[in-house]
Design an enzyme around this catalytic site. Structure first.
Site, PDB file in Angstrom:
ATOM      1  N   PHE A   1      25.502  64.817   9.206  1.00 22.61           N
ATOM      2  CA  PHE A   1      24.853  63.600   9.699  1.00 22.61           C
ATOM      3  C   PHE A   1      23.374  63.821  10.016  1.00 22.61           C
ATOM      4  O   PHE A   1      22.585  62.870  10.023  1.00 22.61           O
ATOM      5  CB  PHE A   1      25.588  63.063  10.935  1.00 22.61           C
ATOM      6  N   LYS A   2      22.978  65.066  10.251  1.00 28.19           N
ATOM      7  CA  LYS A   2      21.581  65.342  10.582  1.00 28.19           C
ATOM      8  C   LYS A   2      20.630  64.892   9.455  1.00 28.19           C
ATOM      9  O   LYS A   2      19.467  64.575   9.702  1.00 28.19           O
ATOM     10  CB  LYS A   2      21.375  66.837  10.848  1.00 28.19           C
ATOM     11  N   ASP A   3      21.140  64.865   8.210  1.00 28.98           N
ATOM     12  CA  ASP A   3      20.299  64.436   7.090  1.00 28.98           C
ATOM     13  C   ASP A   3      19.840  62.986   7.232  1.00 28.98           C
ATOM     14  O   ASP A   3      18.800  62.607   6.685  1.00 28.98           O
ATOM     15  CB  ASP A   3      21.062  64.565   5.768  1.00 28.98           C
TER      16      ASP A   3
END
Length: 475
Positions: free
Chosen positions: A119-121
């Site tokens: 999810f950091k992307d």
């Protein structure tokens, strides 16, 4: 829109200044002076937009010094099906964060379709484009010094690799990430990427980064910036997928929706809190933790007591092996009425390892007005959740999302949609997936054999002076 510090000691600054700056000069976190508010009519208009158009309509309220046309172009460049595909169905890739229905009023929002499968992307890809734009406009360079417990580091490095004017020094806990996570970072050979394995847990890495940021002379002299979850640009970018997820599952705009968020450093769920402040009809925000349950303790008792390394546990959901939740400071700032002096006093207690307890009124308001709930998971819970979701719904979830699934079940109201935010693809955690299901999880074809690639990294003791010497010599 201008930005102030949660601890009250920073003159209002522009978006680009706080985007590049990391910690505020007084040790606090940058936060918007006020939150804009979307009414029901505005939400109706937002509900039909593409992801990129929705992102622009939200983020433009927080950016005061980038021309609207340029900002829109940067966002459109970021949120494309090509960037968020990973071999999946093109139609679903175009949704950027598609939602999977598990059963009535229980959903999973896919956030792992970016380059590093986490999810950091969702925020980091935009941050990379914003950094490059702002640095070029100012004729400046920046040296990012960050810390990761697993996914932030790879997302940051893949977003910043090859970017003009940017160097990255990323700290990670030696031997504490999954082999896949480690290979994603250490196999990068770009000259502007420097990986440092620190002999200790993530909290030691995070403390070293904070100490560097708190040394004003060193920070200025070496042009130090940050991309960890304390970075406001990341937080506001993450707000967008709460809106997108809400519109996908709400029966009609204006109805309540619950979100369940696996959390370690509180950045992801902090974005949910801000989305709620912007007017999104979120009823409950359920914080899911693993055995490192300092956040579960806080939301159930009102006491925030970060723990030492001797009480930080190595778990099978390693990206949440954190006992100092940096972004909690932003929520508490709002909770106590945005009183910077009071917030600073509370965090002085945190930094002395004493912690603090909320007043009875603040504790009640945290639950009733802000809608927070929480739950913790163990390794056995994690395995059981992975098996249950696979058997019941035919869907594989990673260990962190499994923590979320358990928490969602514990706090679910059958009459209100519950949306679980996915953390990563199961491929990043093969050992746990094999233990749970007996088979290796699928991974995108282009990542086959990743762990066999040559790896490049340095090692350091958990020592701030050693880190400063490293930065001075390498960037």
């Amino acid at each position: 829109m201008k930005y102030i510090s949660t601890r009250g000691g920073m003159a209002p600054q522009s978006f680009s200044d706080i985007l590049l700056g990391g910690l505020a000069p007084d040790g606090g976190l940058a936060i918007a002076e006020a939150y804009p508010r979307f009414g029901l009519d505005a939400l109706e208009r937002l509900s039909t937009l593409s992801y990129a158009d929705l992102a622009f309509q939200i983020i433009e309220h927080f950016v005061d010094d980038i021309p609207a046309a340029d900002l829109k172009a940067l966002i459109a460049k970021t949120y494309t099906a090509e960037v968020y595909c990973n071999g999946r169905d093109p139609a679903r890739a175009a949704e950027i964060t598609p939602v999977t229905r598990l059963e009535d009023n229980l959903y999973l929002q896919e956030l792992s379709n970016g380059p590093t499968l986490a999810f950091k992307d969702m925020a980091m890809q935009l941050l990379g484009n914003l950094f490059e734009y702002v640095l070029a406009a100012r004729g400046e360079t920046i040296n990012i010094v960050g810390a990761t417990s697993g996914d932030t580091g790879s997302a940051a490095e893949y977003a910043m690799r090859g970017k003009a004017g940017v160097n990255v020094v990323m700290l990670s806990p030696y031997g504490k990430m999954s082999p896949f996570q480690r290979a994603q970072m250490f196999s990068l050979q770009d000259e502007n990427i420097h990986n440092v394995a620190v002999k200790g847990f993530f909290d030691a890495c995070q403390d070293m980064v904070k100490a560097v940021n708190n040394d004003a002379a060193f920070k200025a002299g070496h042009k130090i910036g940050a991309v960890n979850s304390i970075n406001w640009g990341r937080v506001i970018a993450q707000v967008v997928y709460y809106f997108k997820g809400y519109f996908a599952v709400a029966k009609k705009v204006g109805d309540p929706v619950d979100f369940c968020v696996p959390s370690g450093n509180f950045g992801n769920v902090c974005a949910g809190h801000i989305a709620r402040q912007l007017g999104l009809p979120i009823r409950h925000l359920v914080v899911a933790t693993n055995e490192n349950d300092v956040l579960d303790e806080f939301f159930k008792t009102g006491r925030y007591q970060p723990r030492g390394l001797d009480r930080t546990y190595e778990t099978s959901s390693p990206s949440m092996d954190i006992t100092k939740a940096s972004n909690l400071e932003r929520f508490v700032f709002d909770l106590i009425g945005r009183d910077g002096d009071e917030l600073a006093a509370l965090w002085q207690q945190v930094e002395k390892a004493d912690g603090f307890a909320l007043s009875e009124g603040d504790f009640k308001r945290m639950h009733d007005a802000y809608g927070f709930r929480s739950e913790k998971s163990t390794h056995a819970d994690r395995l059981a959740s992975i098996r249950e979701v696979a058997q019941k719904y035919g869907v594989q979830i990673d260990p962190h999302t499994a923590d979320g699934y358990k928490a969602a079940k514990a706090h679910r109201d059958a009459n209100v949609p519950m949306l679980i935010l996915e953390t990563a693809l199961p491929a990043k955690f093969e050992a746990t997936m094999i233990e749970a299901l007996g088979t290796e999880p699928q991974r995108p074809a282009h990542l086959a054999g990743l762990e066999a690639l040559p790896q490049r990294f340095d090692t350091l003791e958990a020592d701030v002076d050693a880190l400063k010497r490293y930065v001075a010599e390498r960037v």
